[in-house]
Design a protein around this motif. Structure first.
Motif, PDB file in Angstrom:
ATOM      1  N   ARG A   1      30.700 -85.443 -24.922  1.00 20.44           N
ATOM      2  CA  ARG A   1      31.382 -84.630 -23.912  1.00 20.44           C
ATOM      3  C   ARG A   1      30.428 -84.271 -22.770  1.00 20.44           C
ATOM      4  N   ASP A   2      29.191 -83.900 -23.104  1.00 21.45           N
ATOM      5  CA  ASP A   2      28.201 -83.552 -22.073  1.00 21.45           C
ATOM      6  C   ASP A   2      27.847 -84.755 -21.202  1.00 21.45           C
ATOM      7  N   VAL A   3      27.671 -85.921 -21.808  1.00 26.62           N
ATOM      8  CA  VAL A   3      27.350 -87.134 -21.049  1.00 26.62           C
ATOM      9  C   VAL A   3      28.501 -87.508 -20.120  1.00 26.62           C
ATOM     10  N   MET A   4      29.726 -87.420 -20.627  1.00 23.25           N
ATOM     11  CA  MET A   4      30.893 -87.750 -19.795  1.00 23.25           C
ATOM     12  C   MET A   4      31.036 -86.756 -18.637  1.00 23.25           C
ATOM     13  N   ALA A   5      30.810 -85.493 -18.895  1.00 21.59           N
ATOM     14  CA  ALA A   5      30.893 -84.489 -17.830  1.00 21.59           C
ATOM     15  C   ALA A   5      29.824 -84.737 -16.764  1.00 21.59           C
ATOM     16  N   ALA A   6      28.623 -85.081 -17.189  1.00 18.63           N
ATOM     17  CA  ALA A   6      27.546 -85.367 -16.228  1.00 18.63           C
ATOM     18  C   ALA A   6      27.862 -86.610 -15.409  1.00 18.63           C
ATOM     19  N   ALA A   7      28.412 -87.634 -16.065  1.00 16.83           N
ATOM     20  CA  ALA A   7      28.772 -88.872 -15.342  1.00 16.83           C
ATOM     21  C   ALA A   7      29.882 -88.612 -14.341  1.00 16.83           C
ATOM     22  N   LEU A   8      30.886 -87.848 -14.742  1.00 14.43           N
ATOM     23  CA  LEU A   8      31.986 -87.547 -13.812  1.00 14.43           C
ATOM     24  C   LEU A   8      31.505 -86.683 -12.647  1.00 14.43           C
ATOM     25  N   THR A   9      30.603 -85.768 -12.907  1.00 12.44           N
ATOM     26  CA  THR A   9      30.056 -84.938 -11.831  1.00 12.44           C
ATOM     27  C   THR A   9      29.256 -85.789 -10.851  1.00 12.44           C
TER      28      THR A   9
END
Length: 76
Positions: A63-71
């Motif tokens: 979840r953290d990796v996906m949030a960072a990628a989307l940001t």
């Protein structure tokens, strides 16, 4: 896999099976994608892998990796 606290036998088996299932479906999904198999079976494997991954201890990291990628990819 080593447990830091003493777990009941049933919970210990569940954790080991969950990790094994995540690894199995992950490897199977990689093989199917690399062979370019786009069938209903591939979709079922992807759904099962996502479901098991979401219920694993790796869910917060994913979840953290996906949030960072989307940001990083979001337009400003």
């Amino acid at each position: 896999m080593r447990f830091e606290r003493d777990l009941p036998d049933r919970e210990r088996v569940t954790v080991v099976l969950n990790v094994s299932a995540v690894v199995f479906f992950g490897v199977l999904l990689v093989v199917l994608v690399r062979r370019r198999e786009a069938t209903g079976f591939t979709v079922c494997v992807a759904v099962a892998f996502g479901f098991l991954l979401a219920s694993s201890s790796a869910a917060s990291a994913v979840r953290d990796v996906m949030a960072a990628a989307l940001t990083a990819l979001a337009p400003r």
